[in-house]
Motif scaffolding. Structure first.
Motif, mmCIF file in Angstrom:
data_model
loop_
_atom_site.group_PDB
_atom_site.id
_atom_site.type_symbol
_atom_site.label_atom_id
_atom_site.label_comp_id
_atom_site.label_asym_id
_atom_site.label_seq_id
_atom_site.Cartn_x
_atom_site.Cartn_y
_atom_site.Cartn_z
ATOM 1 N N PHE A 94 40.752 42.837 36.740
ATOM 2 C CA PHE A 94 41.439 43.780 37.617
ATOM 3 C C PHE A 94 42.909 43.973 37.247
ATOM 4 O O PHE A 94 43.609 44.757 37.890
ATOM 5 C CB PHE A 94 41.355 43.322 39.073
ATOM 6 C CG PHE A 94 39.958 43.350 39.646
ATOM 7 C CD1 PHE A 94 38.919 43.985 38.986
ATOM 8 C CD2 PHE A 94 39.689 42.727 40.848
ATOM 9 C CE1 PHE A 94 37.639 44.013 39.513
ATOM 10 C CE2 PHE A 94 38.405 42.743 41.387
ATOM 11 C CZ PHE A 94 37.380 43.383 40.718
ATOM 12 N N GLY A 95 43.373 43.270 36.239
ATOM 13 C CA GLY A 95 44.760 43.432 35.814
ATOM 14 C C GLY A 95 45.457 42.108 35.631
ATOM 15 O O GLY A 95 45.124 41.108 36.277
ATOM 16 N N ARG A 96 46.410 42.120 34.740
ATOM 17 C CA ARG A 96 47.131 40.890 34.385
ATOM 18 C C ARG A 96 47.847 40.261 35.567
ATOM 19 O O ARG A 96 47.921 39.041 35.686
ATOM 20 C CB ARG A 96 48.142 41.258 33.306
ATOM 21 C CG ARG A 96 48.822 40.095 32.661
ATOM 22 C CD ARG A 96 49.785 40.604 31.620
ATOM 23 N NE ARG A 96 50.086 39.605 30.627
ATOM 24 C CZ ARG A 96 50.832 39.847 29.562
ATOM 25 N NH1 ARG A 96 51.297 41.056 29.360
ATOM 26 N NH2 ARG A 96 51.080 38.890 28.700
ATOM 27 N N ASP A 97 48.376 41.104 36.470
ATOM 28 C CA ASP A 97 49.148 40.595 37.594
ATOM 29 C C ASP A 97 48.357 40.556 38.905
ATOM 30 O O ASP A 97 48.937 40.308 39.970
ATOM 31 C CB ASP A 97 50.406 41.451 37.792
ATOM 32 C CG ASP A 97 51.312 41.428 36.571
ATOM 33 O OD1 ASP A 97 51.428 40.355 35.953
ATOM 34 O OD2 ASP A 97 51.880 42.489 36.235
ATOM 35 N N TRP A 98 47.053 40.810 38.826
ATOM 36 C CA TRP A 98 46.241 40.856 40.043
ATOM 37 C C TRP A 98 46.013 39.441 40.573
ATOM 38 O O TRP A 98 45.470 38.583 39.882
ATOM 39 C CB TRP A 98 44.898 41.510 39.740
ATOM 40 C CG TRP A 98 44.088 41.901 40.950
ATOM 41 C CD1 TRP A 98 43.994 43.137 41.506
ATOM 42 C CD2 TRP A 98 43.223 41.046 41.723
ATOM 43 N NE1 TRP A 98 43.136 43.108 42.592
ATOM 44 C CE2 TRP A 98 42.656 41.843 42.745
ATOM 45 C CE3 TRP A 98 42.897 39.695 41.659
ATOM 46 C CZ2 TRP A 98 41.762 41.326 43.686
ATOM 47 C CZ3 TRP A 98 42.021 39.170 42.605
ATOM 48 C CH2 TRP A 98 41.458 39.990 43.604
ATOM 49 N N LYS A 99 46.445 39.203 41.800
ATOM 50 C CA LYS A 99 46.168 37.937 42.480
ATOM 51 C C LYS A 99 46.248 38.183 43.981
ATOM 52 O O LYS A 99 47.087 38.948 44.455
ATOM 53 C CB LYS A 99 47.132 36.833 42.053
ATOM 54 C CG LYS A 99 48.603 37.112 42.352
ATOM 55 C CD LYS A 99 49.471 35.935 41.878
ATOM 56 C CE LYS A 99 50.955 36.208 42.120
ATOM 57 N NZ LYS A 99 51.806 35.100 41.670
ATOM 58 N N LYS A 100 45.338 37.539 44.714
ATOM 59 C CA LYS A 100 45.255 37.739 46.157
ATOM 60 C C LYS A 100 45.010 36.411 46.859
ATOM 61 O O LYS A 100 44.333 35.526 46.336
ATOM 62 C CB LYS A 100 44.105 38.698 46.513
ATOM 63 C CG LYS A 100 44.148 40.041 45.799
ATOM 64 C CD LYS A 100 45.346 40.883 46.191
ATOM 65 C CE LYS A 100 45.385 42.194 45.396
ATOM 66 N NZ LYS A 100 46.609 42.981 45.697
ATOM 67 N N PRO A 101 45.531 36.273 48.083
ATOM 68 C CA PRO A 101 45.239 35.066 48.850
ATOM 69 C C PRO A 101 43.816 35.122 49.383
ATOM 70 O O PRO A 101 43.276 36.202 49.644
ATOM 71 C CB PRO A 101 46.259 35.127 49.994
ATOM 72 C CG PRO A 101 46.507 36.595 50.184
ATOM 73 C CD PRO A 101 46.423 37.197 48.808
ATOM 74 N N VAL A 102 43.194 33.965 49.535
ATOM 75 C CA VAL A 102 41.865 33.869 50.137
ATOM 76 C C VAL A 102 42.046 33.304 51.540
ATOM 77 O O VAL A 102 42.601 32.215 51.715
ATOM 78 C CB VAL A 102 40.929 32.970 49.311
ATOM 79 C CG1 VAL A 102 39.566 32.866 49.996
ATOM 80 C CG2 VAL A 102 40.772 33.529 47.912
ATOM 81 N N VAL A 103 41.569 34.066 52.524
ATOM 82 C CA VAL A 103 41.763 33.742 53.937
ATOM 83 C C VAL A 103 40.427 33.335 54.558
ATOM 84 O O VAL A 103 39.385 33.903 54.221
ATOM 85 C CB VAL A 103 42.341 34.967 54.684
ATOM 86 C CG1 VAL A 103 42.494 34.682 56.162
ATOM 87 C CG2 VAL A 103 43.670 35.375 54.075
ATOM 88 N N GLU A 104 40.451 32.376 55.453
ATOM 89 C CA GLU A 104 39.225 31.979 56.135
ATOM 90 C C GLU A 104 38.838 33.019 57.189
ATOM 91 O O GLU A 104 39.591 33.283 58.121
ATOM 92 C CB GLU A 104 39.396 30.604 56.801
ATOM 93 C CG GLU A 104 38.184 30.123 57.584
ATOM 94 C CD GLU A 104 36.952 29.911 56.706
ATOM 95 O OE1 GLU A 104 35.867 29.696 57.268
ATOM 96 O OE2 GLU A 104 37.076 29.948 55.460
ATOM 97 N N GLY A 105 37.653 33.619 57.012
ATOM 98 C CA GLY A 105 37.166 34.624 57.944
ATOM 99 C C GLY A 105 37.096 36.002 57.312
ATOM 100 O O GLY A 105 37.829 36.303 56.359
#
Length: 236
Positions: A94-105
Motif C-alpha cells: 500500500f506504499g512505503r509510508d503506509w502504517k496504521k494503528p490496530v484498535v480493539e473492536g
C-alpha cells in the motif's frame, strides 16, 4: 399561488443540493482529515508508551517463530482494552509510508481511528485467526488499495515487543457480509486445512457500498524481537 409554489420548490431544491454538497465534502475530505489525525495520534501514543519501561496496554502473546501454515506457535489468552490501539500495521504493497494503528473492536468509532481487530478472534501472533477490518473509503481510506494485494505480499505488525510478519496466500475473496465463517480459526474458503496462526483482512466492496466484503488471508511467517531490528519485509 403557482409562482409562490415554484419559488418554494426551487428553494427546497437549492437546500437539498447544498446538503448533498456538504455531505460529499464531509465524506470525501473531512472524515479523511480527522481519521488521519486520529491515527497519527494513536501511533504516537503507542510509540511513546513502548519507550516506557514495562508499559503495555495489553497482555503479551507468547508465540514462537512460525515457518508457515503448518507451524504451531504457543497460544496465550489475551484481552485487549476495547477501543484502544495495541499494535501498528504495515502493508508495503500500500506504499512505503503506509502504517496504521490496530484498535480493539470493529464498531463505528473504532474504525474512525484505526484498523479494527475483531474481538474474539485470535491475538496477534497467537494460534487461530487474527482478524482485522478497515474502511475502503472515508475515514482515511486505509484499505483503498485492498484489491492490489497479491500472494506473497508481507503484512507486518508490531506490538512494541515483537515484529510479526504474515504473508498473503491468495488473491482477494469476494463474499457477503453474512459470511461470518471467514473469521473462523481455520476458514473453509482460505485453503488452510489445519490449525495454525492465520491473518484475515476484511473491507467493503464496492468501495462506496456495503453489499459485499473483500477478504484476504495469510499465515504467520515469523516472530522476532524488536531488539533485532526492522524485519526485511520493511527494508530492515
Amino acid at each position: 399561488m403557482g409562482r409562490v409554489a415554484a419559488r418554494t420548490v426551487a428553494e427546497l431544491l437549492i437546500t437539498v443540493g447544498a446538503l448533498i454538497v456538504l455531505f460529499t465534502v464531509y465524506s470525501l475530505y473531512w472524515t479523511n482529515i480527522t481519521a488521519d489525525s486520529a491515527m497519527s495520534g494513536e501511533i504516537t501514543r503507542l510509540q511513546t508508551q513502548w519507550q516506557q519501561p514495562a508499559a503495555s496496554d495489553a497482555a503479551t502473546v507468547a508465540a514462537a517463530p512460525a515457518a508457515g501454515p503448518s507451524s504451531s506457535p504457543v497460544s496465550s489468552p489475551v484481552a485487549y482494552p476495547p477501543g484502544r490501539a495495541f499494535a501498528v500495521l504495515y502493508i508495503p504493497r500500500f506504499g512505503r509510508d503506509w502504517k496504521k494503528p490496530v484498535v480493539e473492536g470493529t464498531g463505528v468509532t473504532d474504525l474512525q481511528h484505526g484498523i479494527g481487530h475483531y474481538s474474539g478472534s485470535a491475538a496477534l501472533g497467537g494460534v487461530g485467526n487474527f482478524a482485522l477490518a478497515g474502511h475502503r473509503r472515508t475515514y482515511g481510506n486505509p484499505f483503498d488499495d485492498f484489491p492490489a494485494l497479491r500472494p506473497g505480499d508481507p503484512v507486518v505488525l508490531t506490538d512494541g515487543t515483537n515484529w510479526f510478519v504474515y504473508v498473503i496466500d491468495r488473491r482477494p475473496f469476494l463474499t457477503l457480509p453474512t459470511d461470518v465463517h471467514v473469521l473462523d480459526p481455520v476458514p473453509a474458503e482460505s485453503g488452510f486445512t489445519r490449525p495454525g496462526s492465520y491473518l484475515t483482512l476484511t473491507t467493503c466492496d464496492p468501495p462506496w457500498g456495503h453489499s459485499h466484503r473483500l477478504i484476504e488471508w495469510g499465515h504467520l511467517q515469523s516472530v522476532t524481537p524488536v531488539t533485532r531490528g526492522t524485519p526485511a519485509a520493511l527494508g530492515g
